[in-house]
Write a protein that holds these residues in place. Sequence first.
Motif, PDB file in Angstrom:
ATOM      1  N   ARG A 213       7.796  27.445   6.869  1.00  0.00           N
ATOM      2  CA  ARG A 213       6.952  27.276   8.032  1.00  0.00           C
ATOM      3  C   ARG A 213       5.750  28.214   8.024  1.00  0.00           C
ATOM      4  O   ARG A 213       4.624  27.805   8.224  1.00  0.00           O
ATOM      5  CB  ARG A 213       7.780  27.572   9.261  1.00  0.00           C
ATOM      6  CG  ARG A 213       7.497  26.612  10.375  1.00  0.00           C
ATOM      7  CD  ARG A 213       8.043  27.151  11.622  1.00  0.00           C
ATOM      8  NE  ARG A 213       9.390  26.639  11.817  1.00  0.00           N
ATOM      9  CZ  ARG A 213       9.984  26.687  12.998  1.00  0.00           C
ATOM     10  NH1 ARG A 213       9.374  27.236  14.029  1.00  0.00           N
ATOM     11  NH2 ARG A 213      11.189  26.227  13.149  1.00  0.00           N
ATOM     12  N   GLU A 214       6.021  29.501   7.778  1.00  0.00           N
ATOM     13  CA  GLU A 214       4.943  30.476   7.885  1.00  0.00           C
ATOM     14  C   GLU A 214       4.084  30.543   6.630  1.00  0.00           C
ATOM     15  O   GLU A 214       2.965  31.020   6.667  1.00  0.00           O
ATOM     16  CB  GLU A 214       5.516  31.866   8.214  1.00  0.00           C
ATOM     17  CG  GLU A 214       6.146  31.918   9.587  1.00  0.00           C
ATOM     18  CD  GLU A 214       6.971  33.182   9.823  1.00  0.00           C
ATOM     19  OE1 GLU A 214       6.652  34.229   9.231  1.00  0.00           O
ATOM     20  OE2 GLU A 214       7.946  33.110  10.591  1.00  0.00           O
ATOM     21  N   PHE A 215       4.640  30.113   5.495  1.00  0.00           N
ATOM     22  CA  PHE A 215       3.887  30.234   4.254  1.00  0.00           C
ATOM     23  C   PHE A 215       3.623  28.879   3.614  1.00  0.00           C
ATOM     24  O   PHE A 215       3.160  28.794   2.488  1.00  0.00           O
ATOM     25  CB  PHE A 215       4.626  31.161   3.278  1.00  0.00           C
ATOM     26  CG  PHE A 215       4.789  32.557   3.821  1.00  0.00           C
ATOM     27  CD1 PHE A 215       3.799  33.509   3.653  1.00  0.00           C
ATOM     28  CD2 PHE A 215       5.923  32.903   4.529  1.00  0.00           C
ATOM     29  CE1 PHE A 215       3.939  34.795   4.161  1.00  0.00           C
ATOM     30  CE2 PHE A 215       6.079  34.188   5.045  1.00  0.00           C
ATOM     31  CZ  PHE A 215       5.075  35.135   4.865  1.00  0.00           C
ATOM     32  N   ASP A 216       4.014  27.817   4.336  1.00  0.00           N
ATOM     33  CA  ASP A 216       3.728  26.474   3.886  1.00  0.00           C
ATOM     34  C   ASP A 216       4.226  26.205   2.472  1.00  0.00           C
ATOM     35  O   ASP A 216       3.497  25.696   1.632  1.00  0.00           O
ATOM     36  CB  ASP A 216       2.209  26.236   3.990  1.00  0.00           C
ATOM     37  CG  ASP A 216       1.891  24.764   3.927  1.00  0.00           C
ATOM     38  OD1 ASP A 216       2.772  23.958   4.280  1.00  0.00           O
ATOM     39  OD2 ASP A 216       0.771  24.418   3.491  1.00  0.00           O
ATOM     40  N   LEU A 217       5.469  26.582   2.214  1.00  0.00           N
ATOM     41  CA  LEU A 217       6.049  26.344   0.899  1.00  0.00           C
ATOM     42  C   LEU A 217       7.089  25.243   1.012  1.00  0.00           C
ATOM     43  O   LEU A 217       7.685  25.046   2.068  1.00  0.00           O
ATOM     44  CB  LEU A 217       6.731  27.624   0.387  1.00  0.00           C
ATOM     45  CG  LEU A 217       5.805  28.765  -0.037  1.00  0.00           C
ATOM     46  CD1 LEU A 217       6.537  30.087   0.022  1.00  0.00           C
ATOM     47  CD2 LEU A 217       5.277  28.502  -1.444  1.00  0.00           C
ATOM     48  N   ASP A 218       7.311  24.541  -0.076  1.00  0.00           N
ATOM     49  CA  ASP A 218       8.335  23.516  -0.122  1.00  0.00           C
ATOM     50  C   ASP A 218       9.405  24.013  -1.089  1.00  0.00           C
ATOM     51  O   ASP A 218       9.132  24.210  -2.263  1.00  0.00           O
ATOM     52  CB  ASP A 218       7.693  22.225  -0.641  1.00  0.00           C
ATOM     53  CG  ASP A 218       8.300  21.021   0.014  1.00  0.00           C
ATOM     54  OD1 ASP A 218       9.065  21.187   0.982  1.00  0.00           O
ATOM     55  OD2 ASP A 218       8.031  19.907  -0.459  1.00  0.00           O
ATOM     56  N   LEU A 219      10.612  24.263  -0.572  1.00  0.00           N
ATOM     57  CA  LEU A 219      11.591  24.990  -1.368  1.00  0.00           C
ATOM     58  C   LEU A 219      12.928  24.285  -1.494  1.00  0.00           C
ATOM     59  O   LEU A 219      13.293  23.457  -0.661  1.00  0.00           O
ATOM     60  CB  LEU A 219      11.866  26.360  -0.726  1.00  0.00           C
ATOM     61  CG  LEU A 219      10.654  27.244  -0.498  1.00  0.00           C
ATOM     62  CD1 LEU A 219      11.030  28.412   0.389  1.00  0.00           C
ATOM     63  CD2 LEU A 219      10.098  27.723  -1.820  1.00  0.00           C
ATOM     64  N   ILE A 220      13.641  24.657  -2.519  1.00  0.00           N
ATOM     65  CA  ILE A 220      15.017  24.208  -2.706  1.00  0.00           C
ATOM     66  C   ILE A 220      15.878  25.453  -2.900  1.00  0.00           C
ATOM     67  O   ILE A 220      15.517  26.346  -3.666  1.00  0.00           O
ATOM     68  CB  ILE A 220      15.122  23.331  -3.980  1.00  0.00           C
ATOM     69  CG1 ILE A 220      14.490  21.966  -3.744  1.00  0.00           C
ATOM     70  CG2 ILE A 220      16.568  23.174  -4.395  1.00  0.00           C
ATOM     71  CD1 ILE A 220      15.314  21.001  -2.918  1.00  0.00           C
ATOM     72  N   ALA A 221      16.984  25.516  -2.170  1.00  0.00           N
ATOM     73  CA  ALA A 221      17.896  26.649  -2.341  1.00  0.00           C
ATOM     74  C   ALA A 221      19.128  26.172  -3.097  1.00  0.00           C
ATOM     75  O   ALA A 221      19.662  25.110  -2.794  1.00  0.00           O
ATOM     76  CB  ALA A 221      18.302  27.203  -0.980  1.00  0.00           C
ATOM     77  N   SER A 222      19.560  26.947  -4.076  1.00  0.00           N
ATOM     78  CA  SER A 222      20.724  26.534  -4.853  1.00  0.00           C
ATOM     79  C   SER A 222      22.006  26.832  -4.088  1.00  0.00           C
ATOM     80  O   SER A 222      22.002  27.508  -3.068  1.00  0.00           O
ATOM     81  CB  SER A 222      20.738  27.253  -6.204  1.00  0.00           C
ATOM     82  OG  SER A 222      21.105  28.596  -6.028  1.00  0.00           O
ATOM     83  N   SER A 223      23.102  26.320  -4.602  1.00  0.00           N
ATOM     84  CA  SER A 223      24.406  26.496  -3.982  1.00  0.00           C
ATOM     85  C   SER A 223      24.691  27.988  -3.741  1.00  0.00           C
ATOM     86  O   SER A 223      24.667  28.772  -4.675  1.00  0.00           O
ATOM     87  CB  SER A 223      25.431  25.896  -4.939  1.00  0.00           C
ATOM     88  OG  SER A 223      26.689  25.941  -4.372  1.00  0.00           O
TER      89      SER A 223
END
Length: 598
Positions: free
Chosen positions: A362-372
């Motif tokens: 939200r604050e840094f406009d990143l699109d992320l994936i978090a691993s298990s």
Amino acid sequence: TGIDRTRNFCIIAHIDHGKSTLADRLLDLTDAVPERERMEQILDSMDIERERGITIKAQAVRLVYRREENGDGGEAEYMLNLIDTPGHVDFSYEVSRAIAACEGALLVVDASQGIQAQTLANLYLAMEQDLEIIPVLNKIDLPVADVEAVTEELVELLGVDESEILKISAKTGQGVPEVLDAVVDRVPAPESAVEQTRGLVFDSHYDAYRGVISLVRLFDGELAKGDRVQAMGSEEEFEVLEVGCYSPKPTALPKLGVGEVGYIIAGLKDIEALRVGDTVTKVEDPAESVLPGYAKVLPTVYSGIYPTVGDDFERLRDALQKLQLNDASLFFEPENSRMGFGFRCGFLGLLHMEIIQERLEREFDLDLIASSPSVKYEVVLQGGETVEVTNPSDLPEVFEEIREPMVRATVICPKEYVGQVMGLCHEKRGVSVGMEYISTKRVQLTYDLPLGEIITDFFDALKSRTRGYASYDYDPKGYVASDLVKVEILVSGDPVDALSFIVHRDKAYYRGRAMVEKLKELIPRQQFEVPVQASIGKRIIARETVRAYRKDVIAKCYGGDITRKKKLLEQQKAGKKRMKQVGNVEIPQEAFLAAIRI
Ligand code: GDP
Ligand code: MG
């Protein structure tokens, strides 16, 4: 106002029992905020806090309370420093900081809920620091409030007289003026032990314009603008550019006096220079010994965080660095896997992890994936050396021994749910330590449990099996050796690091099976068949296939309705968000979290 008229106190409670609402009322009553600027939950300043209704950062506000004394019409003025604390388990370390800065605590208990696990956990922290405890029964306006029963629980727990328990509604304001009087009358005034200045840094945050802003409790001496001070732990020296307090807006002051709480600014760019828990003293006339600090908090949950777009790596690093300035408990280091370049991050719990991921996006406009997510294991290698493993894919093929982190958990529930709770703890490989009645209706159960089993869905399962009536809390309890194995997940024949997990051997088959079934649902169909397998070592223990799709999404529309076509394309696009290309397959975020939701 001098030290005799100063009171430092905090509000502690189980989540949702009404801390923030009570804080709002105390601010109103002392006219801290002009009427037109008032809003709910004024201390929960970050957007995410407000939206999720939780308090993350401890805040310190100064209130001025005037009251008539001695019946002769004379007014006395008191300085009350109120420190609001977070209520969620993930942030309990912030509670202990706040407590160390105070002489008293308002222990708020919801009259419709009774004593809950964090009520106890926070109370014990406050008792360890010898705080004066003022029991406050809140929400007495609720029709379902059981004032009598909860009063009994408090009398039993604290060994106090019923008359010492304040009964209030933070919502309507009923009984709140008495809370202010109780703070003045019952919380001891601060006492100073030495002449030299000693201030405990109990919170620090980074401000883009002003540098590091630290909250301090001055136990001894004074601090003023222009003083040269030293952080006794880091041994850094600097000049104080400003001191002040929050009332609740930041207000500069000529000095902070003995016993007071306020902020100091020294233009520091590095939050480590003035760490939370450190003691500040004056360079000219330094104190001999430091104040008792706090142990540095250690992450309990680790996860790899990867940008969905490869070249966002540097932006992600930058964002993590910025967040870390305000959250020393956030750990990260670069990591490289089949997911590409990302960071292995350490969090205080799953909620903390979700909040960080949300803030990054939200604050840094990143699109992320978090691993298990995973806990930290200790692995004794064949040579006898012990290594720490936070990424399941780093677990070597052969080793002497693997140890997992344990916790001692306290669960409180109505007695009719005891069987359910015991069943759940047993499924999670828990060992019962004790059970006692806290009233005629409710029971406290104590279990030793593997942390890895409870970071996942324990809380949700507990809530659903007890219809929301149970609460729990836990403390670390060291490491024990266990028969753990790594389950790897292969997509299209290739192992996907970010999906593999470590689990007890007895559960490996079941969890591997459940995982591939879940992945079959979650991985969208591609133009080709995608086999999904689980393996232990070289042995495949489960397999499913994501079948290829035949039709194009739009083909169904026969070129007809254009709005419908648009909608489908939009849906498809939205569905695309939070996908990670691994090899030739796109895997959605939910898949990486599937292991913990099984
Ligand atoms: P916190 O998590 O302890 O900070 O709790 P909050 O202050 O955010 O309150 C949780 C919920 O309880 C909110 O919806 C409040 O409006 C509500 N609440 C707080 N105090 C009272 C009260 O005295 N009476 C009633 N009816 N609701 C209250
Ligand atoms: Mg709150």
